[in-house]
Structures are given as structure tokens and as C-alpha cells.
Design a protein around this motif. Structure first.
Motif, PDB file in Angstrom:
ATOM      1  N   UNK A  30      -0.942  -3.315  -5.879  1.00 16.80           N
ATOM      2  CA  UNK A  30      -0.811  -2.024  -5.195  1.00 16.80           C
ATOM      3  C   UNK A  30      -2.185  -1.601  -4.690  1.00 16.80           C
ATOM      4  N   UNK A  31      -2.321  -1.546  -3.363  1.00 18.40           N
ATOM      5  CA  UNK A  31      -3.545  -1.036  -2.756  1.00 18.40           C
ATOM      6  C   UNK A  31      -3.330   0.442  -2.481  1.00 18.40           C
ATOM      7  N   UNK A  32      -3.814   1.278  -3.351  1.00 16.40           N
ATOM      8  CA  UNK A  32      -3.549   2.709  -3.282  1.00 16.40           C
ATOM      9  C   UNK A  32      -4.490   3.379  -2.286  1.00 16.40           C
ATOM     10  N   UNK A  33      -4.001   4.438  -1.643  1.00 18.90           N
ATOM     11  CA  UNK A  33      -4.789   5.118  -0.605  1.00 18.90           C
ATOM     12  C   UNK A  33      -6.047   5.733  -1.224  1.00 18.90           C
ATOM     13  N   UNK A  34      -7.234   5.408  -0.708  1.00 20.71           N
ATOM     14  CA  UNK A  34      -8.484   5.923  -1.289  1.00 20.71           C
ATOM     15  C   UNK A  34      -8.582   7.449  -1.189  1.00 20.71           C
ATOM     16  N   UNK A  56       0.840  -1.193   0.000  1.00 20.59           N
ATOM     17  CA  UNK A  56       0.000   0.000   0.000  1.00 20.59           C
ATOM     18  C   UNK A  56       0.880   1.250   0.000  1.00 20.59           C
ATOM     19  N   UNK A  57       0.230   2.417  -0.111  1.00 18.52           N
ATOM     20  CA  UNK A  57       0.925   3.686   0.049  1.00 18.52           C
ATOM     21  C   UNK A  57       1.960   3.933  -1.023  1.00 18.52           C
ATOM     22  N   UNK A  58       3.067   4.590  -0.648  1.00 18.71           N
ATOM     23  CA  UNK A  58       4.116   4.926  -1.597  1.00 18.71           C
ATOM     24  C   UNK A  58       5.419   4.183  -1.334  1.00 18.71           C
ATOM     25  N   UNK A  59       5.874   4.170  -0.095  1.00 19.89           N
ATOM     26  CA  UNK A  59       7.169   3.552   0.191  1.00 19.89           C
ATOM     27  C   UNK A  59       7.143   2.060  -0.104  1.00 19.89           C
ATOM     28  N   UNK A 119      -6.968  -7.307 -11.868  1.00 19.04           N
ATOM     29  CA  UNK A 119      -6.780  -7.739 -10.484  1.00 19.04           C
ATOM     30  C   UNK A 119      -6.528  -6.544  -9.582  1.00 19.04           C
ATOM     31  N   UNK A 120      -5.627  -5.652  -9.984  1.00 20.98           N
ATOM     32  CA  UNK A 120      -5.340  -4.475  -9.176  1.00 20.98           C
ATOM     33  C   UNK A 120      -6.568  -3.582  -9.029  1.00 20.98           C
ATOM     34  N   UNK A 121      -7.297  -3.416 -10.115  1.00 20.65           N
ATOM     35  CA  UNK A 121      -8.477  -2.553 -10.063  1.00 20.65           C
ATOM     36  C   UNK A 121      -9.556  -3.147  -9.168  1.00 20.65           C
TER      37      UNK A 121
END
Length: 396
Positions: free
Chosen positions: A306-310, A289-292, A342-344
Motif C-alpha cells: 500500500x503506497x499511502x498518500x503522503x 495507492x489511495x483508498x479505493x 517492505x511497506x514502510x
């Protein structure tokens, strides 16, 4: 130990200011950058951090009660009203992720501009990483502040017209050496207190936000023929699994193993950044998740989600789409499509689609792994963020 009252400060030092958001994301990026600048460019870096308690989770030796301390040749300063009164400008001032430096420092800089303008630091706003097209056009642009001071936008990115990506010079050689011997990962798992993992077992790391997609994946893995080990820290990811845990999330402890059919959940202890890198190198698949952790998963040369921050109005999905487009540029369409889907679906919390797309990828695991191994050199694009940042400073 750094003592701002008695220690002369190098006039060429850099200051990086960071507000800790979401526990480890922002501080993870700035801590890596500060260490690299000190180690590879011999730059004196003062890292100002508002929350040392959260910071100590990725730097266990850090004492949250001390205002000034030094690790890896980086001066770590607890950012509070008292400490900022002692700020002395160096050659560079970095606001990480629009954290807004205190007005008292802006007043000092404004006075410095009047008295000794040549001594003003270059002021940068280090933004979040994005693969969107607009990044190239905005990177390096000046912005005149109401104080009359000038600040530059510094935007990390994946092309040579952006600020680049954080990557230490020896990282890939260290990774390749680690991954060349399976004994390394088994030794790491033992060090972390994880038992029952054999060299041929599938191992998946999870560091996500809450999503029903994670629950759906784990439930589908329970029926697999081969053992699957899921390495997951105590935190937000576990909040998605309350219906299958034998106890509450609060009762879960590091080192605990939870068996669910052919899936074993291993509760991870907190680790430092080097340990987390090695964990990603040691797994077959990483959910981050996140960036780092998102960037470190790419450097691990392993397939990932990648679980991106909502964000409001689902803007995070636009950022996700932009990254997936460049990541899949050289990926075969029959593999790129299910990976993107899958990511989406994982980010949208669609349980059925997440499982379906995961199952499609299982048949293409080797080609996806081959792409993941090639991607880091493509993404790095000949120069990392620290080296581009140093060059940016020289050009100003």
C-alpha cells in the motif's frame, strides 16, 4: 437521462456529493457506494460530482458535457452552481470526505428546518478509511453546525464499532469463480492488449505515486531467472521510471511493451471498476495507492503493497502503521516483519531496504498468499459499509 426540471424526485432519495481529488480516489469510493446502494437496496441515489472528465476515466460511457445522466440506476449530476440551484432534499445527504456542500444548499436546509423539520435529511460526513484507534470513538458522533443544522461523522473502518468497508454482496463469490480458472486472467490480458504472458509467469500490477522504491524493485527484478510482467497505467507511477524508459512518459502509449532484462513493462489502458477488480484478481502481487484501490487489493486476496498518500509531518506513516498492525494480527512474526518493513521502506522511498525486504518475502510467498486469502472475511467483520449505512439511517 435525468431531468431535474421534469422528473419527480423520490422523497426518500439519497444525495452524495463528491469533489474529485487525485483523479480517481474519492470518486472511485463514492461511485462504488452509489452503485451498491442502488443495486442492493433499491435506493434512488443522486451522485453530485464536480469533475466529470476524471470520472469518465473509470466510467467510459459518461459524457463529461452533460449535466444529468443515469448509469446503473444512479443519477449522476455535474455539480456546479446551476445544478445545485435545483437541489431537492431527500432522506440522506452525504458529504464525501469533507467536500463541503454549497452554501445555497445549506440555506435551503436551514429554511426547511424552520418550515418542515421532519423533512430534513440526515446529513453525514463520510470520512476516509483508517485503521487508527480513534475511529471507533468518533464514528457516528453528531456535530452541530453554525447554521444550527446537525451533521454526523461516518467513519469507515475494520471493526464492528466503525462504519465498515465497501464490499458488494456477491464480490467474493465472483472473485473465487474468476480465480478458479487461469483461462480467465489470460483472456483478460488478451482483451487489454497484453501479449507474451503465460499462465505460470509472475504478474505484478502497479498503481502507485512517485517513489524511487518502485525503480529499485524493477531494476532488481530484471536479474530474476523467471519472467516478470509489470502491468502499469500511464500516470504517476511511470514518473518514477524515467531513467529506464526508452522514451518520455508523454510518449508512452497504452498497449506498449518495454523489455528490461527479465522484466516486461506493459502499459495498461484505462478500465472501468469491474475491469480493475478483475485485473487485481489476475495478478500475483499488487502495488496500490489511495483508498479505493487499497481496499480492492485486499478483496483480491493477493499480497500487496500500500503506497499511502503522503501527508505533512509523515502522518500517513502513522495510518500505515495502524493498518499493518491489524493486518498482521494473525500473521506469523517471521512473515509479518518483512511485509511491514517492505511497506514502510516503499513508502519512505528507501531503495536498498525495499529490495532487501522484497527478497526476504520471496521465500514466504505461499504463507503470505494464504494469509491474503483469509484476510477479507476478517476485515469485513460480518457487515459491509452500505449495509451498516442503511442501518445507521434507520436508527436515526
Amino acid at each position: 437521462m435525468l431531468d431535474l426540471d421534469s422528473t419527480p424526485i423520490n422523497a426518500n432519495h439519497w444525495d452524495i456529493f463528491c469533489v474529485v481529488v487525485d483523479n480517481y480516489g474519492d470518486i472511485g469510493v463514492t461511485w462504488r457506494l452509489a452503485k451498491q446502494l442502488a443495486a442492493e437496496y433499491a435506493i434512488t441515489v443522486n451522485l453530485w460530482v464536480d469533475d466529470l472528465n476524471s470520472f469518465s476515466h473509470i466510467l467510459p460511457k459518461l459524457d463529461p458535457c452533460r449535466t444529468y445522466q443515469t448509469f446503473y440506476d444512479v443519477n449522476i449530476i455535474h455539480w456546479n452552481e446551476s445544478s445545485t440551484e435545483k437541489y431537492v432534499s431527500g432522506s440522506c445527504l452525504i458529504e464525501a470526505f469533507a467536500c463541503e456542500i454549497p452554501s445555497s444548499i445549506i440555506q435551503k436546509l436551514t429554511k426547511l428546518k424552520q418550515d418542515s423539520p421532519a423533512k430534513l435529511p440526515i446529513w453525514l460526513n463520510l470520512e476516509y478509511l483508517s485503521a487508527e484507534d480513534w475511529v471507533e470513538g468518533c464514528h457516528g458522533l453528531p456535530s452541530c453546525q453554525t447554521s444550527g443544522l446537525q451533521k454526523y461523522f461516518y467513519l469507515p473502518g475494520f471493526t464492528d464499532k466503525t462504519g465498515g468497508l465497501i464490499c458488494e454482496q456477491n464480490l467474493f463469490s465472483l472473485r473465487d469463480s474468476w480465480q478458479s480458472d487461469k483461462a480467465n486472467k489470460l483472456a483478460l490480458f488478451a482483451e487489454l492488449g497484453l501479449s507474451g504472458i503465460e499462465a505460470e509467469h509472475r504478474v505484478i500490477s502497479v498503481f502507485s505515486y512517485e517513489t524511487p522504491s518502485l525503480l529499485a524493485l524493477i531494476q532488481s527484478w530484471q536479474t530474476q531467472n523467471d519472467p516478470i510482467h509489470v502491468l502499469i497505467p500511464k500516470g504517476r507511477s511511470l514518473n518514477s521510471l524515467t531513467s529506464i524508459l526508452p522514451c518520455s512518459v508523454n510518449e508512452v502509449v497504452a498497449g506498449q511493451q518495454i523489455t528490461l532484462g527479465n522484466v516486461t513493462l506493459h502499459i495498461l489502458p484505462m478500465t472501468d471498476q469491474q475491469g480493475y477488480d478483475r485485473l487485481l484478481w489476475s495478478c500475483d502481487f499488487n502495488i496500490v495507492r489511495g483508498e479505493d484501490s487499497f481496499l480492492r487489493a485486499q478483496w483480491a486476496a493477493k499480497p500487496f503493497i500500500w503506497h499511502i498518500y503522503p501527508q505533512e509531518d509523515d502522518y500517513h506513516l502513522i495510518k500505515l502503521e495502524a493498518f499493518m498492525q491489524i493486518y498482521c494480527d494473525n500473521l506469523a512474526p517471521d512473515l509479518a516483519k518483512p511485509w511491514c518493513e517492505l511497506n514502510l521502506s516503499f513508502n519512505q522511498g528507501d531503495q536498498i531496504d525495499t529490495v532487501n525486504h522484497w527478497q526476504k518475502l520471496e521465500f514466504n510467498h505461499l504463507p503470505l498468499l494464504q494469509h491474503a486469502k483469509k484476510w477479507p472475511m476478517t476485515a469485513l467483520n460480518s457487515a459491509d459499509l452500505a449495509s451498516r449505512l442503511v442501518q445507521f439511517m434507520k436508527s436515526r
